[in-house]
Design a protein around this motif. Structure first.
Motif, PDB file in Angstrom:
ATOM      1  N   ALA A  30       0.774  -1.067  -0.156  1.00 35.20           N
ATOM      2  CA  ALA A  30       0.004   0.074   0.275  1.00 35.20           C
ATOM      3  C   ALA A  30       1.072   1.213  -0.042  1.00 35.20           C
ATOM      4  O   ALA A  30       0.637   2.288  -0.743  1.00 35.20           O
ATOM      5  N   LEU A  31       1.967   1.246   0.877  1.00 31.37           N
ATOM      6  CA  LEU A  31       2.822   2.363   0.703  1.00 31.37           C
ATOM      7  C   LEU A  31       3.462   2.577  -0.508  1.00 31.37           C
ATOM      8  O   LEU A  31       3.610   3.770  -1.071  1.00 31.37           O
ATOM      9  N   LYS A  32       3.738   1.507  -0.949  1.00 30.91           N
ATOM     10  CA  LYS A  32       4.638   1.478  -2.309  1.00 30.91           C
ATOM     11  C   LYS A  32       3.777   1.959  -3.590  1.00 30.91           C
ATOM     12  O   LYS A  32       4.058   2.625  -4.662  1.00 30.91           O
ATOM     13  N   ASN A  33       2.232   1.928  -3.330  1.00 33.29           N
ATOM     14  CA  ASN A  33       1.229   2.260  -4.330  1.00 33.29           C
ATOM     15  C   ASN A  33       0.726   3.690  -4.025  1.00 33.29           C
ATOM     16  O   ASN A  33      -0.312   3.995  -4.642  1.00 33.29           O
ATOM     17  N   GLY A  34       1.431   4.471  -3.224  1.00 31.46           N
ATOM     18  CA  GLY A  34       1.167   5.834  -3.075  1.00 31.46           C
ATOM     19  C   GLY A  34       0.273   6.066  -1.867  1.00 31.46           C
ATOM     20  O   GLY A  34      -0.388   7.347  -1.411  1.00 31.46           O
ATOM     21  N   TYR A  35      -0.121   5.415  -0.939  1.00 30.35           N
ATOM     22  CA  TYR A  35      -1.060   5.570   0.045  1.00 30.35           C
ATOM     23  C   TYR A  35      -0.296   6.038   1.406  1.00 30.35           C
ATOM     24  O   TYR A  35       1.080   5.790   1.359  1.00 30.35           O
ATOM     25  N   ASN A  36      -0.855   6.646   2.164  1.00 30.25           N
ATOM     26  CA  ASN A  36      -0.066   7.428   3.240  1.00 30.25           C
ATOM     27  C   ASN A  36      -0.200   6.187   4.370  1.00 30.25           C
ATOM     28  O   ASN A  36      -0.785   5.256   4.242  1.00 30.25           O
TER      29      ASN A  36
END
Length: 200
Positions: A30-36
């Motif tokens: 999720a972090l890698k896909n731009g989520y905070n």
């Protein structure tokens, strides 16, 4: 007694490790896909049943019925998955699997009671033929709770059609019981008062 306790503790630790590893992987993706960080943490926490999430009704019902919250959240999760992009494939594959299951058991010479309905309902059954006494031998692989109703539905309908549409009330009872068992958040103990009685 000590060995049994140690085994159960090991299994519990193993289960926690696997679950946390999956959650950590989801968080990183999720972090890698731009989520905070907060959004990624929410995704990871809600991958499976989030036991911290419960409304006022859930809290009160949970006091009367064990696993009420898990039952409601599990069903909600299932619906969300089936409404997602893979939902149609899961449903089509499940229906095909159930029809194939009924055909395989019939070709192997198994009757309606072999294996018992509760085994066929929850498992993928692979017939291995019959022993010298004519009793059916088979392997079982458990299906995930909730999703098992998809192949279960087509299996029961296929068995009904292959029997010449006999035992209609029994088939309806099997379908109803299967759905109640899977989706009733207060539990299901068959056609009895125990189903609606609070957990003591």
């Amino acid at each position: 007694m000590g060995l049994g306790r140690a085994t159960f503790e090991w299994l519990s630790d193993y289960n926690d490790t696997m679950e946390n590893a999956v959650r950590l992987a989801a968080y990183k993706v999720a972090l890698k896909n731009g989520y905070n960080k907060d959004e990624a943490a929410s995704i990871a926490k809600n991958l499976t049943v989030n036991f911290n999430r419960k409304g006022q009704i859930g809290t009160q019902a949970g006091a009367l019925y064990a696993f009420f919250n898990a039952g409601v959240q599990g069903t909600t999760r299932l619906i969300e998955t089936l409404r997602g992009p893979a939902g149609n494939k899961i449903i089509a594959g499940g229906l095909l699997l159930g029809a194939m299951q009924a055909a395989l058991l019939a070709m192997a010479g198994f009757d309606d009671e072999e294996p018992p309905e509760f085994v066929r309902e929850r498992n993928i059954v692979i017939p291995l033929g019959k022993d010298e006494n004519g009793k059916g031998k088979y392997l079982t692989f458990p299906m995930p709770l909730g999703y098992h109703v998809i192949p279960g539905t087509s299996r029961i309908l296929t068995e009904w059609a292959m029997s010449g549409f006999k035992k209609t009330p029994e088939r309806i009872a099997d379908l109803t019981s299967m759905y109640l068992d899977a989706f009733n958040p207060i539990g299901n103990a068959g056609w009895s008062v125990q189903t609606i009685a609070p957990t003591f």
